[in-house]
Scaffold this active site. Structure first.
Site, PDB file in Angstrom:
ATOM      1  N   GLY A 172      14.466  18.078   6.476  1.00  0.00           N
ATOM      2  CA  GLY A 172      14.037  17.121   5.453  1.00  0.00           C
ATOM      3  C   GLY A 172      15.110  16.872   4.414  1.00  0.00           C
ATOM      4  N   ALA A 408      44.754  -2.827  16.394  1.00  0.00           N
ATOM      5  CA  ALA A 408      44.843  -1.405  16.054  1.00  0.00           C
ATOM      6  C   ALA A 408      46.126  -1.115  15.272  1.00  0.00           C
ATOM      7  CB  ALA A 408      44.766  -0.558  17.310  1.00  0.00           C
TER       8      ALA A 408
END
Ligand code: HXC
Length: 517
Positions: A172, A408
């Site tokens: 959580g 790239a």
């Protein structure tokens, strides 16, 4: 008077002992039996001996709305500050022996207090997480309590380094707060991170899955990329946190501490002249170059098991911390894919936020082609790295070692996105694309109609290689500041870092940019 005085001292001693005893000997034994240290043992190992100063030893919660009125001194978390190598850090360490380290109102207030102080004085925050998440018995108060922590995590982001260490089963809110922080460490075989545990998975999806498969250190280090570092046990993990801190400044107004490892700045490495194989499609290990140029060959790699086609990490050059981003030709030929772009993009942004100069070592054949990558969003993920390098205002240097093709090339800290100084080795190949793809595209008709397509293709590729597969055209244009001898790389980089020390970059007035997340 004396009797009264003694009584208050004794009361304080008793209360402190009660707080230190935490969940009691049985729960502490269970913790040890699982190979885990207690919250206090961890703090003592993390910090310099005798430096820990604790806050809120006596703070308690209001008890449960569910009829369980038990309260615990300290409320399941140990907080305070201390030193790492003499430098101040703030710390909280959740105590699983007290209601599973779950987070209620008082527990959260203790954490928020040290977070606020860390920001006020400009010191890193280290969270040692061992918690079942929001304390169920406190209902919405515990959700509100997590919200306060998330709020502070975000406010402190980019102001002081935030480091999370996962040292038990965390669920959580106990995973969302760490995931906002800069670096996540996990301990193998005793720490887990999941939004919901295996039992809930079974109930909702009818799937049987172990905690290890669902959220173990191996999964998060290799597949999800949530964990930046893993260690075999608590002791080694805490030692690695100390090591990471040694590379980082205490806040965004300072530089990282200088550490002189007595490695000469002008040390040359003749072996580097032979690192790149003659056959340009042959792989080599970029780690050789990284370890050669860094002071004392010391390198702290971030995300070493995730997206291994790109290497990110911290080292020192001339005593100064640098952030390295290097393509790894030995893995997927060093191609940029979705995961590599995310990994490097986030690393670049951390370095930029904390005044750490960036060095890119480039050998990249391009972005990974194909439907998997396109469907996975290579366009938006690749854009993260492009955005991150482009917006970075810290000193930026690049060395093109071999391939630098197409988009790239531009993304990997090229001159065109305002890198400060760009070097290339003589083995560099800077072009729009590799020889085969390029020749097949621009000479398609000639090859198809030729009596000997193989020979035409070969000749055209040779011609293309001679023209483009080198750094000289880019150097003629000034896109490369110098073509350097590989053996001199360390020396040239250190001199360049020195000259860039005074760099000042103007920014446009805006609230914040909108990086493609
Ligand atoms: C209250 C909790 C608790 C919790 C554990 N405990 N988690 N108490 N609230 N969230 C208590 C247990 O009741 C137990 O008490 C003690 O801690 C130790 O827990 P065990 O279950 O015995 O330990 P273990 O078998 O090691 O299992 C650990 C665990 C499990 C995997 C973490 O306890 C678990 O699944 N807990 C719930 C996890 C969860 O769903 N959290 C999400 C909360 S919601 P006793 O008295 O028996 O020793 C949330 C939302 C925040 O966090 C907002 C997010 C955006």
């Amino acid at each position: 008077m004396d009797v009264q005085y003694n009584r208050t001292i004794q009361t304080l001693e008793r209360l402190r002992a009660e707080s230190t005893a935490a969940g009691g000997p049985d729960k502490i034994s269970r913790q040890h039996a699982q190979g885990k240290l207690t919250a206090r043992e961890r703090i003592l190992l993390l910090l310099d001996k005798g430096s820990f100063e604790e806050f809120d030893v006596l703070k308690t919660g209001r008890g449960s709305a569910l009829g369980d009125a038990r309260t615990y001194l300290g409320d399941g978390v140990v907080t305070g500050h201390g030193n790492i190598d003499g430098r101040e850090v703030f710390v909280f360490s959740q105590d699983f022996t007290v209601i599973g380290g779950s987070l209620g109102e008082a527990h959260s207030q203790k954490i928020c207090k040290v977070m606020d102080m860390a920001v006020k004085v400009g010191a890193p925050i280290i969270g040692l997480n061992d918690s079942g998440g929001a304390r169920i018995q406190e209902g919405v108060d515990s959700l509100a309590a997590y919200g306060e922590i998330f709020h502070r995590n975000v406010r402190a982001s980019g102001v002081v380094p935030q480091i999370s260490c996962i040292m038990g089963p965390c669920a959580g809110g106990a995973v969302y707060s760490p995931s906002i922080t800069d670096f996540v460490f996990m301990v193998q075989d005793s720490s887990y991170m999941f939004v919901t545990g295996p039992n809930v998975v079974k109930t909702v999806t009818h799937q049987d899955i172990t905690a290890e498969e669902l959220g173990g250190a191996g999964m998060h280090a290799k597949k999800s990329g949530v964990a930046h570092f893993t260690a075999p046990n608590d002791i080694l993990c805490l030692r690695e946190i100390r090591r990471l801190i040694s590379y980082l400044p205490s806040n965004n107004r300072q530089g990282a501490p200088i550490l002189n490892l007595r490695d000469p700045a002008d040390r040359i490495d003749p072996a580097l002249d032979y690192l790149v194989p003659e056959n340009t499609s042959q792989a080599y290990d970029m780690n050789v170059l990284i370890h050669s140029i860094l002071d004392g060959a010391e390198f702290m790699e971030v995300h070493p098991q995730f997206a291994r086609n790109i290497i990110c990490g911290f080292g020192r050059m001339g005593g100064q911390t640098v952030g390295l981003v290097a393509n790894q030709p030995a893995v997927l030929a060093g191609v940029l894919d979705t995961e590599a772009s995310f990994k490097a993009g986030r690393f670049v942004r951390f370095c930029d936020a904390f005044n750490i100069p960036l060095i890119a070592l480039v050998d990249v054949p391009g972005f990974m082609p194909g439907p998997d990558q396109e469907q996975g969003g290579i366009i938006r993920h690749g854009a993260k790295l492009l955005y991150a390098f482009t917006e970075a205002t810290v000193p930026r240097i690049s060395v093109i070692v071999r391939k630098a093709y197409g988009g790239a090339y531009l993304v990997m800290n090229s001159k065109h996105i305002h890198c400060d100084v760009n070097y290339a080795w003589p083995t560099a190949e800077i072009a729009v694309m590799g020889p085969k793809g390029a020749v097949e595209l621009i000479h398609r008709k000639e090859i198809q109609t030729s009596a000997d397509p193989e020979t035409v293709l070969h000749d055209k590729m040779e011609q293309y290689r001679r023209t483009f597969a080198n750094p000289f055209l880019a150097a003629q244009r000034g896109y490369i500041d110098d073509v350097i001898f590989p053996r001199d790389t360390r020396h040239r980089l250190i001199r360049t870092l020195q000259v860039l020390e005074g760099k000042k970059a103007a920014r446009l007035d805006k609230k914040h940019g909108n990086i493609p997340l």
